[in-house]
Design a protein around this motif. Structure first.
Motif, PDB file in Angstrom:
ATOM      1  N   HIS A 129      -1.196   2.002  -5.583  1.00 50.79           N
ATOM      2  CA  HIS A 129      -1.607   0.775  -4.917  1.00 50.79           C
ATOM      3  C   HIS A 129      -2.123   1.175  -3.534  1.00 50.79           C
ATOM      4  N   VAL A 130      -3.396   0.860  -3.238  1.00 49.66           N
ATOM      5  CA  VAL A 130      -4.011   1.262  -1.974  1.00 49.66           C
ATOM      6  C   VAL A 130      -4.726   0.052  -1.385  1.00 49.66           C
ATOM      7  N   LEU A 190      -8.910   2.668   1.676  1.00 51.44           N
ATOM      8  CA  LEU A 190     -10.024   3.120   0.851  1.00 51.44           C
ATOM      9  C   LEU A 190     -11.272   3.332   1.691  1.00 51.44           C
ATOM     10  N   ARG A 191     -11.583   2.381   2.582  1.00 59.02           N
ATOM     11  CA  ARG A 191     -12.780   2.473   3.416  1.00 59.02           C
ATOM     12  C   ARG A 191     -12.701   3.635   4.386  1.00 59.02           C
ATOM     13  N   SER A 192     -11.519   3.891   4.961  1.00 57.59           N
ATOM     14  CA  SER A 192     -11.392   4.939   5.973  1.00 57.59           C
ATOM     15  C   SER A 192     -11.343   6.336   5.351  1.00 57.59           C
ATOM     16  N   GLY A 193     -11.191   6.423   4.034  1.00 60.08           N
ATOM     17  CA  GLY A 193     -11.176   7.716   3.371  1.00 60.08           C
ATOM     18  C   GLY A 193      -9.826   8.408   3.414  1.00 60.08           C
ATOM     19  N   ARG A 194      -8.749   7.666   3.582  1.00 55.52           N
ATOM     20  CA  ARG A 194      -7.411   8.273   3.611  1.00 55.52           C
ATOM     21  C   ARG A 194      -6.990   8.777   2.242  1.00 55.52           C
ATOM     22  N   VAL A 195      -7.617   8.250   1.184  1.00 58.55           N
ATOM     23  CA  VAL A 195      -7.333   8.718  -0.181  1.00 58.55           C
ATOM     24  C   VAL A 195      -8.640   9.094  -0.838  1.00 58.55           C
ATOM     25  N   GLU A 196      -8.550  10.016  -1.795  1.00 63.26           N
ATOM     26  CA  GLU A 196      -9.733  10.443  -2.532  1.00 63.26           C
ATOM     27  C   GLU A 196      -9.604   9.943  -3.951  1.00 63.26           C
ATOM     28  N   ARG A 197     -10.558   9.127  -4.390  1.00 61.40           N
ATOM     29  CA  ARG A 197     -10.510   8.541  -5.715  1.00 61.40           C
ATOM     30  C   ARG A 197     -10.792   9.581  -6.789  1.00 61.40           C
ATOM     31  N   VAL A 251      -4.735  -5.332  -1.500  1.00 65.74           N
ATOM     32  CA  VAL A 251      -4.224  -4.135  -2.178  1.00 65.74           C
ATOM     33  C   VAL A 251      -4.867  -4.022  -3.549  1.00 65.74           C
ATOM     34  N   ARG A 252      -5.397  -2.840  -3.856  1.00 67.16           N
ATOM     35  CA  ARG A 252      -6.048  -2.560  -5.133  1.00 67.16           C
ATOM     36  C   ARG A 252      -5.285  -1.466  -5.861  1.00 67.16           C
ATOM     37  N   CYS A 295       0.854  -1.181   0.000  1.00 73.71           N
ATOM     38  CA  CYS A 295       0.000   0.000   0.000  1.00 73.71           C
ATOM     39  C   CYS A 295       0.895   1.236   0.000  1.00 73.71           C
ATOM     40  N   ASP A 296       0.637   2.156  -0.936  1.00 76.96           N
ATOM     41  CA  ASP A 296       1.434   3.374  -1.019  1.00 76.96           C
ATOM     42  C   ASP A 296       1.078   4.369   0.078  1.00 76.96           C
ATOM     43  N   VAL A 297      -0.044   4.161   0.776  1.00 80.08           N
ATOM     44  CA  VAL A 297      -0.477   5.089   1.821  1.00 80.08           C
ATOM     45  C   VAL A 297       0.069   4.664   3.183  1.00 80.08           C
ATOM     46  N   CYS A 298      -0.198   3.422   3.592  1.00 87.30           N
ATOM     47  CA  CYS A 298       0.182   2.990   4.945  1.00 87.30           C
ATOM     48  C   CYS A 298       1.348   2.007   4.965  1.00 87.30           C
TER      49      CYS A 298
END
Length: 61
Positions: free
Chosen positions: A47-48, A53-60, A32-33, A4-7
């Motif tokens: 890659h997230v 995605l569910r918690s809203g840490r990124v905006e699609r 990972v999607r 995951c590129d976020v966490c």
């Protein structure tokens, strides 16, 4: 397997133990999607993991 590129969540390793106590190595893979994400410089593909995605840490995009 992607991370995951976020966490930074990725593959974790451990030992599976059966009822008869036989032990084998196994891996747990993160969900990972590949998604298009809005960034200040425009949309880009990242890659997230599903929990980000569910918690809203990124905006699609």
């Amino acid at each position: 397997m992607a991370k995951c590129d976020v966490c930074g969540k990725g593959v974790s390793f451990g030992i599976a133990v059966s009822h008869s106590h036989r032990r084998n190595n196994r891996s747990w893979k993160a969900n990972v999607r590949t998604v298009r994400v809005k960034t200040p410089g425009g949309a880009k593909t990242m890659h997230v993991c599903a929990s980000c995605l569910r918690s809203g840490r990124v905006e699609r995009a």
